[in-house]
Scaffold this motif. Structure first.
Motif, PDB file in Angstrom:
ATOM      1  N   ASP A 155      -3.572   3.401  -5.767  1.00 50.66           N
ATOM      2  CA  ASP A 155      -4.675   2.611  -6.331  1.00 50.66           C
ATOM      3  C   ASP A 155      -4.174   1.280  -6.886  1.00 50.66           C
ATOM      4  O   ASP A 155      -4.644   0.794  -7.922  1.00 50.66           O
ATOM      5  N   GLY A 156      -3.189   0.704  -6.194  1.00 53.44           N
ATOM      6  CA  GLY A 156      -2.671  -0.590  -6.601  1.00 53.44           C
ATOM      7  C   GLY A 156      -1.698  -0.551  -7.767  1.00 53.44           C
ATOM      8  O   GLY A 156      -1.316  -1.604  -8.294  1.00 53.44           O
ATOM      9  N   LEU A 157      -1.255   0.631  -8.176  1.00 57.63           N
ATOM     10  CA  LEU A 157      -0.378   0.776  -9.337  1.00 57.63           C
ATOM     11  C   LEU A 157       0.961   1.389  -8.930  1.00 57.63           C
ATOM     12  O   LEU A 157       1.047   2.185  -7.997  1.00 57.63           O
TER      13      LEU A 157
ATOM     14  N   GLY B 279       2.941  -1.383 -13.527  1.00 56.26           N
ATOM     15  CA  GLY B 279       3.530  -0.070 -13.437  1.00 56.26           C
ATOM     16  C   GLY B 279       4.966  -0.049 -13.913  1.00 56.26           C
ATOM     17  O   GLY B 279       5.397  -0.902 -14.687  1.00 56.26           O
ATOM     18  N   PHE B 280       5.721   0.926 -13.429  1.00 54.45           N
ATOM     19  CA  PHE B 280       7.084   1.107 -13.907  1.00 54.45           C
ATOM     20  C   PHE B 280       8.027   1.506 -12.780  1.00 54.45           C
ATOM     21  O   PHE B 280       7.617   2.006 -11.734  1.00 54.45           O
TER      22      PHE B 280
ATOM     23  N   TRP C 253      -3.153  -5.714  -6.593  1.00 53.71           N
ATOM     24  CA  TRP C 253      -4.051  -6.461  -5.716  1.00 53.71           C
ATOM     25  C   TRP C 253      -4.805  -7.562  -6.451  1.00 53.71           C
ATOM     26  O   TRP C 253      -5.347  -8.477  -5.830  1.00 53.71           O
ATOM     27  N   SER C 254      -4.820  -7.504  -7.785  1.00 55.47           N
ATOM     28  CA  SER C 254      -5.453  -8.581  -8.541  1.00 55.47           C
ATOM     29  C   SER C 254      -4.576  -9.822  -8.582  1.00 55.47           C
ATOM     30  O   SER C 254      -5.027 -10.893  -9.008  1.00 55.47           O
TER      31      SER C 254
ATOM     32  N   LYS D 266       0.825  -1.209   0.000  1.00 57.61           N
ATOM     33  CA  LYS D 266       0.000   0.000   0.000  1.00 57.61           C
ATOM     34  C   LYS D 266       0.857   1.256   0.000  1.00 57.61           C
ATOM     35  O   LYS D 266       0.513   2.264  -0.628  1.00 57.61           O
ATOM     36  N   ALA D 267       2.004   1.194   0.688  1.00 59.88           N
ATOM     37  CA  ALA D 267       2.868   2.369   0.808  1.00 59.88           C
ATOM     38  C   ALA D 267       3.530   2.755  -0.501  1.00 59.88           C
ATOM     39  O   ALA D 267       3.843   3.929  -0.721  1.00 59.88           O
TER      40      ALA D 267
END
Length: 251
Positions: A22-24, A182-183, A229-230, A17-18
């Motif tokens: 939004d999960g990305l 993400g990156f 999170w998926s 989360k940190a």
């Protein structure tokens, strides 16, 4: 069918989360040491390198979900609000049979990184899908990028690897379409500062070009990337006595 291997106990879930929004993942990579120390003929010195890193961190604040720093020059430069990732490696790496190998930085440990507030650590490893981790992966080309998700079965982010920005931007689009989350980008966003020893010109480049580049990458991720999170199985069997079960195995 993908079998996701990453389980998140409470500590790991908080760490994820940190460093995500939004999960990305939009991670500003500033853990480079030798390349920063060598800038402008090595004239920056220790404090000068820290000042430049802080300048870049401040420029990406508000956009980056996390920042990747080193323990030599980068500690205490983050704003305390963006998720902190710290490298465990010594500077540089060797190549053995075509595989990059790194060494741990002497005197530096996961425990120390955790005590300074890091949400995660980074380590260069040859890909082993059995490892419970978030993977940062160099772009393998358009023919293979679609296979990464099925091989890893865990969240992964695209590593810029110093590629030209336009090349990395196109690669990130393909990676997001293939399931990346993400990156992790550094030199691809700001490497032209190597030709800008003048502080005013350098600052102008950072505030315009570098910031716009980071914003473009972040926009791609938020439009097309897959949430971590998926692909994470969050521990949800908590009860009033869960803390008794949260021991060495969960660290």
């Amino acid at each position: 069918m993908i079998t996701y291997r990453l389980d998140a106990h409470p500590g790991k879930a908080r760490g994820l989360k940190a460093i995500t929004t939004d999960g990305l993942l939009s991670i500003a990579a500033l853990d480079h040491r030798r390349s920063f120390a060598a800038l402008y003929g090595g004239t920056l010195g220790y404090r000068g390198v820290r000042t430049l890193k802080r300048r870049l961190i401040d420029a990406f604040a508000g956009q980056a979900s996390g920042v990747l720093l080193d323990p030599n020059y980068g500690i205490l430069l983050d704003d305390g609000h963006t998720g902190l990732i710290v490298t465990l490696e010594a500077p540089g790496h060797t190549v053995h049979n075509g595989v990059p190998e790194s060494a741990l930085l002497d005197g530096w440990t996961v425990g120390k990184a955790k005590r300074i507030g890091a949400a995660g650590v980074k380590l260069l490893l040859h890909l082993d899908p059995r490892t419970e981790s978030i993977f940062k992966v160099e772009y393998p080309g358009p023919e293979l990028v679609g296979e990464i998700d099925g091989i890893i079965g865990a969240p992964w982010a695209m590593l810029s690897g110093g590629a030209d920005f336009d090349v990395f931007e196109a690669a990130l689009r393909r990676a997001c379409a293939a399931g990346c989350s993400g990156f992790v980008a550094g030199r691809s966003v700001w490497q032209e500062i190597k030709q800008l020893p003048d502080t005013a010109r350098r600052d102008a480049f950072i505030d315009s070009t570098a910031v716009k580049r980071f914003a473009s990458l972040t926009s791609i991720v938020h439009k097309a990337a897959t949430s971590v999170w998926s692909k994470v199985r969050v521990e949800d069997d908590l009860d009033v006595d869960w803390h008794h079960r949260y021991g060495e195995a969960a660290r």
